[in-house]
Design a protein around this motif. Structure first.
Motif, PDB file in Angstrom:
ATOM      1  N   ARG A 157     -36.013 -36.314  17.355  1.00 51.83           N
ATOM      2  CA  ARG A 157     -34.933 -35.332  17.351  1.00 51.83           C
ATOM      3  C   ARG A 157     -33.613 -35.944  16.876  1.00 51.83           C
ATOM      4  O   ARG A 157     -32.693 -35.222  16.528  1.00 51.83           O
ATOM      5  CB  ARG A 157     -34.747 -34.746  18.756  1.00 51.83           C
ATOM      6  CG  ARG A 157     -35.935 -33.905  19.208  1.00 51.83           C
ATOM      7  CD  ARG A 157     -35.663 -33.286  20.570  1.00 51.83           C
ATOM      8  NE  ARG A 157     -36.780 -32.446  21.008  1.00 51.83           N
ATOM      9  CZ  ARG A 157     -36.800 -31.753  22.148  1.00 51.83           C
ATOM     10  NH1 ARG A 157     -35.749 -31.813  22.961  1.00 51.83           N
ATOM     11  NH2 ARG A 157     -37.841 -31.024  22.455  1.00 51.83           N
ATOM     12  N   TRP A 158     -33.519 -37.263  16.922  1.00 57.79           N
ATOM     13  CA  TRP A 158     -32.310 -37.947  16.451  1.00 57.79           C
ATOM     14  C   TRP A 158     -32.640 -38.670  15.147  1.00 57.79           C
ATOM     15  O   TRP A 158     -33.542 -39.525  15.111  1.00 57.79           O
ATOM     16  CB  TRP A 158     -31.816 -38.950  17.486  1.00 57.79           C
ATOM     17  CG  TRP A 158     -31.169 -38.288  18.666  1.00 57.79           C
ATOM     18  CD1 TRP A 158     -29.880 -37.901  18.761  1.00 57.79           C
ATOM     19  CD2 TRP A 158     -31.814 -37.943  19.896  1.00 57.79           C
ATOM     20  NE1 TRP A 158     -29.635 -37.328  19.976  1.00 57.79           N
ATOM     21  CE2 TRP A 158     -30.823 -37.333  20.715  1.00 57.79           C
ATOM     22  CE3 TRP A 158     -33.113 -38.052  20.398  1.00 57.79           C
ATOM     23  CZ2 TRP A 158     -31.090 -36.869  21.991  1.00 57.79           C
ATOM     24  CZ3 TRP A 158     -33.384 -37.589  21.671  1.00 57.79           C
ATOM     25  CH2 TRP A 158     -32.391 -37.006  22.443  1.00 57.79           C
ATOM     26  N   PRO A 159     -31.940 -38.335  14.064  1.00 56.04           N
ATOM     27  CA  PRO A 159     -32.258 -38.929  12.746  1.00 56.04           C
ATOM     28  C   PRO A 159     -32.382 -40.448  12.743  1.00 56.04           C
ATOM     29  O   PRO A 159     -33.299 -40.983  12.109  1.00 56.04           O
ATOM     30  CB  PRO A 159     -31.094 -38.444  11.867  1.00 56.04           C
ATOM     31  CG  PRO A 159     -30.671 -37.160  12.496  1.00 56.04           C
ATOM     32  CD  PRO A 159     -30.834 -37.339  13.972  1.00 56.04           C
ATOM     33  N   PRO A 160     -31.489 -41.186  13.465  1.00 56.80           N
ATOM     34  CA  PRO A 160     -31.626 -42.654  13.401  1.00 56.80           C
ATOM     35  C   PRO A 160     -32.933 -43.160  14.017  1.00 56.80           C
ATOM     36  O   PRO A 160     -33.360 -44.283  13.717  1.00 56.80           O
ATOM     37  CB  PRO A 160     -30.410 -43.158  14.189  1.00 56.80           C
ATOM     38  CG  PRO A 160     -29.435 -42.039  14.160  1.00 56.80           C
ATOM     39  CD  PRO A 160     -30.264 -40.786  14.188  1.00 56.80           C
ATOM     40  N   LEU A 161     -33.589 -42.343  14.862  1.00 58.32           N
ATOM     41  CA  LEU A 161     -34.779 -42.805  15.578  1.00 58.32           C
ATOM     42  C   LEU A 161     -36.064 -42.163  15.059  1.00 58.32           C
ATOM     43  O   LEU A 161     -37.118 -42.311  15.680  1.00 58.32           O
ATOM     44  CB  LEU A 161     -34.629 -42.510  17.080  1.00 58.32           C
ATOM     45  CG  LEU A 161     -33.443 -43.188  17.783  1.00 58.32           C
ATOM     46  CD1 LEU A 161     -33.398 -42.775  19.248  1.00 58.32           C
ATOM     47  CD2 LEU A 161     -33.534 -44.708  17.666  1.00 58.32           C
ATOM     48  N   ILE A 162     -35.954 -41.449  13.936  1.00 57.07           N
ATOM     49  CA  ILE A 162     -37.156 -40.787  13.392  1.00 57.07           C
ATOM     50  C   ILE A 162     -38.225 -41.819  13.041  1.00 57.07           C
ATOM     51  O   ILE A 162     -39.415 -41.639  13.330  1.00 57.07           O
ATOM     52  CB  ILE A 162     -36.788 -39.935  12.150  1.00 57.07           C
ATOM     53  CG1 ILE A 162     -35.935 -38.740  12.563  1.00 57.07           C
ATOM     54  CG2 ILE A 162     -38.049 -39.475  11.436  1.00 57.07           C
ATOM     55  CD1 ILE A 162     -35.460 -37.882  11.391  1.00 57.07           C
ATOM     56  N   GLY A 163     -37.808 -42.935  12.459  1.00 52.16           N
ATOM     57  CA  GLY A 163     -38.770 -43.959  12.072  1.00 52.16           C
ATOM     58  C   GLY A 163     -39.503 -44.535  13.273  1.00 52.16           C
ATOM     59  O   GLY A 163     -40.723 -44.774  13.225  1.00 52.16           O
ATOM     60  N   SER A 164     -38.767 -44.738  14.355  1.00 55.67           N
ATOM     61  CA  SER A 164     -39.388 -45.277  15.570  1.00 55.67           C
ATOM     62  C   SER A 164     -40.396 -44.296  16.143  1.00 55.67           C
ATOM     63  O   SER A 164     -41.493 -44.681  16.579  1.00 55.67           O
ATOM     64  CB  SER A 164     -38.300 -45.583  16.613  1.00 55.67           C
ATOM     65  OG  SER A 164     -37.397 -46.550  16.128  1.00 55.67           O
TER      66      SER A 164
END
Length: 677
Positions: free
Chosen positions: A156-163
């Motif tokens: 839901r948070w763009p910076p954590l999409i990869g994780s």
């Protein structure tokens, strides 16, 4: 036939191992269940490993295994598989650290052990999950759903999409190769937990290592049939491990059925050591001749009744305690036994409601239930009032006439020997033939003299009543409408039999117990809110000593401002050698412990000092020393209240007397002269 076997190091679990393992297993279960049920208390898992570490540090591996299995089973029954697994982990970690500490090895050994145990735990877990496929599927499904839920939140948070995407992609691999995941997590989990526990748990175990764990009634291994009598000691001596001198030297006497024998001597004369040899411990020199094994605690063997009966009482009801530990086919006539010891009609009484004298009689009844050939009463009269002591001695003296047995009474009261068939006297660890001067009286005390006493009230007890377990079916009234005033510099002796309410009154005056009704004021303030203003010594001094050495205990009692100078002053004040400052508490005699408690209180300079049975268990020289200390304390301005049933020589400390009976204060005060008569 002589018996000189070695102390048992193999074979079945010893009583001390069983008792310690059971208690520690209970602590582990309680802590682990709390840590599992309450999320915020999960850190208690590390604490829960401490009890098992203690067992592993002090006893054999089989003791750890037995207590660990029992703890795991109890946890499973009480709280399910989760708690059982947590307990098993605590047993494992505690066992590793405790065993490393017991063998005197360091962190590398603990780390190596974790790398050995970790893969074994992993292998066990994999095999278990292979067999229990429904459980495996449940765990893996739970892992899958949890991981995907966490990934969805992260995405839901763009910076954590990869994780989040990485977690989604990885969870499938983990589920497919679950055995690799189990092996890695189990091994690394054991290693990490062991490393953390070594420094946390290890520090606790190092501190507890100073506490002695020797079983003082440890019996030598003897495989013969039980047969403690007739018994003969031939040139017997005993030296404790690490001691510089012998506790007993060249002891010679016999015991046969039908005899009532008294063993007398002052504190430190070797009486308790001799008791342990009679109960089955192997001597250092000489031989103990008996036809069979001592059979301590077993039917037809040797039974021991100790000074503190509450330490032997296990049942909640009188009848339960009499038969505790007996096989169903060896149950005695409980009512007849209780009637024989003077407790007729008390079978259903709660043991907690018994007086000290009644507890001692119950201990005798429980011993008789095992039909002993030899009954040893070790200072069994020390904590009983004069009337109760006379009745207990009469009971013990008549037992050999009614039963096929011998009774040995170990005492320092010369009056207890009047009914004895023979008296064996000890002095300095040796057997003597003639009664020495220290047995004839209490020794010198400070002569009585007029005491300065202020009329200003220091402590006021007004209409005080106290009921234990108030408003419950188990309520018991200890005090009723007590009124009492203590002035500055006062000296008061509170008399009363066992169960009269003396100790309850002491705890109320010290602020440790809030009365059910009435008020207890110290300088016009509720004493319950001024705890520490009044000094209190307990009946059993050892319970009040909480540090490892003499100096540490005095410093802890006095507070952070107390240093070496004050410690030396306190030791001088109570008549203790300054060289004792570094000695371990457990190396002190009973009289030295009592004086050490006084030393700790004196450095706080209390204005009122309450002493609960200060002379209990002391020989004449010990009594004289304590009386001189108390007299000095009062002459230096401290008010003293002595709560006791022992009045001999008490006029050297107290100038007035009151009497309690069934929790009620007598209307007419008793003079010191009348009390001593």
């Amino acid at each position: 036939m002589s018996s000189r076997p070695e102390v048992r190091t193999t074979g079945n679990l010893r009583p001390l191992e069983l008792a310690t393992g059971a208690v520690m297993a209970g602590f582990t279960v309680a802590l682990s269940v709390i840590a599992t049920v309450i999320p915020l208390a999960s850190a208690l898992h590390f604490v829960a490993a401490v009890p098992m570490g203690i067992v592993a540090q002090r006893f054999r591996l089989r003791a750890v295994v037995a207590s660990g299995i029992s703890a795991t089973v109890v946890a499973f029954v009480a709280a399910g598989s989760g708690s059982a697994s947590a307990v098993a982990l605590c047993v494992l970690i505690g066992g590793i650290i405790g065993n490393v500490k017991r063998r005197g090895r360091g962190f590398p050994s603990a780390l190596l052990a974790s790398f050995v145990v970790g893969p074994l735990v992993a292998l066990y877990s994999i095999v278990l999950l292979l067999i229990l496929s429904p459980l495996r599927n449940l765990i893996l499904d739970s892992l899958d759903y949890t991981a995907r839920g966490v990934a969805a939140i992260l995405k839901r948070w763009p910076p954590l999409i990869g994780s989040g995407e990485w977690i989604e992609n990885s969870v499938g691999t983990i589920v497919d190769y679950w055995w690799v995941w189990i092996a890695a997590t189990a091994t690394l989990g054991i290693v990490f937990t062991t490393v953390v526990s070594y420094f946390v748990l290890g520090a606790v175990l190092d501190r507890l290592a100073a506490i002695p764990t020797e079983d003082q009634l440890e019996s030598a291994l003897d495989t013969r049939p039980i047969g403690p009598l007739p018994l003969a000691l031939e040139h017997v001596g005993f030296t404790y491990p690490g001691a510089h001198s012998a506790s007993l030297t060249d002891i010679n006497f016999t015991i046969d059925r039908g005899e009532f024998i008294a063993i007398v001597g002052h504190n430190g004369s070797g009486k308790s050591t001799l008791t342990r040899l009679l109960a089955g411990r192997a001597p250092s020199t000489g031989i103990v001749v008996r036809p069979g094994a001592a059979g301590l605690g077993r039917t037809g063997g040797t039974a021991v009744v100790l000074q503190r009966p509450e330490s032997q009482i296990l049942g909640t009801r009188v009848a339960d305690d009499v038969v505790w530990g007996l096989q169903p086919d060896h149950l005695p006539d409980v009512e007849a036994l209780l009637a024989e010891v003077g407790l007729g009609g008390m079978a259903m009484r709660e043991t907690s409601s018994l007086s000290g004298g009644e507890m001692q009689r119950l201990a005798v009844a429980a011993a008789l239930a095992r039909k002993p050939a030899l009954l040893i009463a070790d200072e069994a009269t020390a904590m009983v009032d004069r009337a109760g002591r006379e009745e207990l001695v009469e009971l013990l003296a008549t037992l050999p006439r009614r039963h096929d047995m011998a009774v040995v009474l170990v005492t320092h009261h010369q009056a207890d020997t009047r009914r004895a068939d023979r008296v064996i006297q000890l002095h300095g660890g040796r057997q003597i033939e003639h009664q020495p001067h220290w047995m004839l009286g209490a020794g010198p005390t400070t002569p009585s003299a007029p005491w300065p006493r202020s009329t200003r009230p220091l402590l006021e007890i007004s209409n005080v009543s106290h009921t234990y377990n108030n408003r419950t079916p188990w309520s018991r009234t200890a005090l009723t409408d007590v009124n009492l005033t203590i002035g500055a510099g006062d000296g008061l002796l509170v008399l009363g039999g066992n169960g009269s309410g003396k100790s309850t009154l002491a705890w109320i005056m010290a602020g440790l117990t809030v009365p059910t009704a009435g008020t207890a004021l110290f300088e016009d303030k509720p004493i319950a809110k001024e705890v520490g203003s009044v000094g209190l010594t307990f009946q059993h001094s050892r319970l009040q000593l909480q540090r490892r050495t003499v100096a540490e205990d005095i410093e802890a009692a006095g507070g952070p401002e107390i240093g070496t100078t004050q410690v030396s002053w306190a030791l001088d004040a109570v008549g203790l050698d300054r060289n004792l400052a570094g000695r371990s508490i457990d190396q002190l005699s009973g009289g030295q412990m009592r004086r050490l408690v006084l030393a700790g209180l004196l450095v706080r300079q209390p204005r009122l000092l309450i002493l609960d049975e200060p002379l209990a268990g002391l020989d004449p020289p010990g009594r004289a020393a304590i009386m001189n200390v108390l007299s000095w304390i009062r002459r230096n301005g401290t008010a003293i209240v002595v709560i006791s049933h022992d009045v001999d020589g008490m006029d050297a400390v107290c100038s007035r007397t009151i009497h309690l009976a069934d929790g009620i204060l007598a209307e007419n005060p008793v003079s010191m002269e009348e009390a001593q008569r």
